[in-house]
Design an enzyme around this catalytic site. Structure first.
Site, PDB file in Angstrom:
ATOM      1  N   LYS A  52       1.932  -6.054   5.281  1.00 34.20           N
ATOM      2  CA  LYS A  52       1.487  -4.896   4.511  1.00 34.20           C
ATOM      3  C   LYS A  52       0.248  -5.267   3.708  1.00 34.20           C
ATOM      4  O   LYS A  52       0.152  -6.383   3.168  1.00 34.20           O
ATOM      5  CB  LYS A  52       2.638  -4.471   3.595  1.00 34.20           C
ATOM      6  CG  LYS A  52       2.405  -3.239   2.734  1.00 34.20           C
ATOM      7  CD  LYS A  52       3.674  -2.952   1.942  1.00 34.20           C
ATOM      8  CE  LYS A  52       3.574  -1.703   1.072  1.00 34.20           C
ATOM      9  NZ  LYS A  52       4.861  -1.403   0.405  1.00 34.20           N
ATOM     10  N   SER A  73       6.428   2.969   1.041  1.00 35.23           N
ATOM     11  CA  SER A  73       5.001   2.767   1.194  1.00 35.23           C
ATOM     12  C   SER A  73       4.649   1.754   2.277  1.00 35.23           C
ATOM     13  O   SER A  73       3.481   1.536   2.589  1.00 35.23           O
ATOM     14  CB  SER A  73       4.403   2.301  -0.144  1.00 35.23           C
ATOM     15  OG  SER A  73       4.997   1.064  -0.542  1.00 35.23           O
ATOM     16  N   SER A 113      10.910   1.145  -0.382  1.00 40.43           N
ATOM     17  CA  SER A 113       9.851   1.095   0.625  1.00 40.43           C
ATOM     18  C   SER A 113      10.126   0.174   1.801  1.00 40.43           C
ATOM     19  O   SER A 113       9.314   0.095   2.723  1.00 40.43           O
ATOM     20  CB  SER A 113       8.520   0.715  -0.034  1.00 40.43           C
ATOM     21  OG  SER A 113       8.117   1.730  -0.933  1.00 40.43           O
TER      22      SER A 113
END
Length: 426
Positions: free
Chosen positions: A56, A133, A157
């Site tokens: 990420k 996210s 998330s």
């Protein structure tokens, strides 16, 4: 194709065309940051040798800007000087880094619809959001672009995208894995997590990231003797979700003991505790990013801007009251679990919302989601999401919460239980 692109192309223009041109040619899912990608070979030997992973875009990778989902953030920060320790640990264990994945802006969302970079494709639920996210990481693993991927979990998330995309995902005990070299959001809740397509790899990655000698860190599935069922959590799920998850709860009871039904919220409702979570989170977010926002005045997407504006209205009195209540909540849950029980609950209240859902529909859904995910967050406990059920052909996860620092034993149970489920499906 995401909803922003569909609308733009209907009008004869695609503002994401330049971004698409910058994406790696192998990224048909829009999962990776539209920029040059780090591709770094891992050690020739190690427990993860031969596997690939993505990170990420809140994890530092040496020589690359950590963009955190916002162009103004990316423009204002220099390339990282070194890898985040989690990235380095995975490389040392033999895994190959294949790229950095899209995140919602500053990791402050659960939808996975990036205003600036588009919505990664959820291959297992076409036309539906991947969840955020850690949206790009989940989309990349679900679509086979990486064997596993690093994400983060502050308010859900990892657990929510895992449920929406049909993946295994772990939010570890708060503090078990270092957050050095990872953009903070709300440090009192932030954790490093990861996604896989199978439970065995989820556990192997855990053996590397959770620390300790490999032979000692894989845990034991036999630790667990009791099953707790959070009735108030299941009450938040849609009727279709409850029906789809029920057979798997029954199989858990066959493996352990008949479930003891409890209320996760001893007082009030889970929605009340969700608001306490949000008040604490808001105070921490503004302490972390408020000065940068005030100085930079970044361009946020409308929903993200609204969220930061709201966070700025939460007072210290509200935060202090919520922090005090949190400690009582965590103590009670620890007492209920003891050292031999798992708490069962839905990973999400239902399947992923459609990409065409209205803002109002997503806000209502978010409230139910956070009412579920705040349980482990407030109590600082590990939670694994297992991709067991389907509704309307779309994935839905079942979750298990374990006592603090029992992550390895939780992963061992998840692998053993899901291996049994796979045999039953054959």
């Amino acid at each position: 194709m995401n909803d922003q692109k569909q609308a733009a192309e209907t009008d004869g223009a695609n503002p994401f065309a330049a971004l698409d041109a910058g994406r790696p040619p192998w990224d048909a899912l829009g999962a990776f940051v539209p920029a040059p990608q780090p591709q770094i070979a891992g050690s020739a030997t190690g427990p993860l040798a031969g596997s690939t992973f993505a990170a990420k875009d809140i994890f530092d990778v040496a020589g690359f800007v950590t963009g955190c989902g916002n162009p103004d953030w990316a423009r204002g920060h220099a390339p990282a000087e070194r890898h985040a320790p989690t990235v380095q640990t995975l490389l040392d264990a033999g895994a190959e880094l294949v790229g950095k994945t899209i995140t919602d802006e500053l990791a402050y969302s659960l939808n996975g619809q990036s205003f600036h970079y588009g919505t990664p494709t959820n291959v297992n639920a076409p036309g539906r959001i991947p969840g955020g996210s850690s949206s790009g990481s989940a989309a990349a693993v679900a679509g086979g672009l990486a064997d596993f991927a690093l994400g983060s979990d502050t308010g859900g998330s990892i657990r929510v995208p895992a449920s929406y995309c049909g993946l295994y995902g772990l939010r570890p005990t708060h503090g078990r894995i270092t957050l050095e070299g990872v953009m903070p959001l709300a440090p009192g809740f932030d954790t490093v997590g990861w996604f896989t397509r199978d439970a065995a790899l989820l556990r192997r990655v855990g053996g590397v990231l959770l620390g300790g000698p490999q032979a000692e860190s894989l845990g034991s599935a036999g630790r667990w003797k009791r099953l707790l069922l959070a009735e108030d959590a299941f009450a938040l799920a849609t009727p279709a979700a409850q029906a789809a998850l029920a057979p798997f709860v029954g199989r858990l009871e066959q493996r352990l003991l008949p479930a003891e039904k409890i209320a996760a919220a001893e007082t009030g409702t889970l929605a009340d505790w969700m608001w306490r979570f949000r008040h604490i989170q808001a105070r921490e977010i503004m302490a972390t990013h408020g000065a940068w926002i005030a100085e930079t005045k970044p361009s946020f997407g409308p929903e993200t801007q609204e969220r930061f504006d709201w966070a700025a209205t939460i007072t210290e009195d509200q935060g202090a009251s919520a922090r005090e209540a949190r400690e009582g909540f965590a103590k009670r849950l620890a007492e209920l679990l003891g050292d031999d029980a798992l708490l069962c609950l839905p990973s999400a209240p239902g399947i992923a919302p459609r990409t065409t859902s209205t803002a109002e529909e997503l806000v209502a859904h978010r409230g139910a989601v956070l009412s579920l995910t705040s349980i482990a967050g407030l109590a600082r406990l590990p939670q694994v999401s297992l991709p067991l059920a389907k509704v309307e052909g779309c994935p839905l996860g079942l979750s298990l919460i374990a006592p603090a620092d029992c992550d390895e034993d939780l992963l061992a149970f998840a692998e053993a239980f899901c291996a049994t489920e796979e045999r039953l499906d054959i």
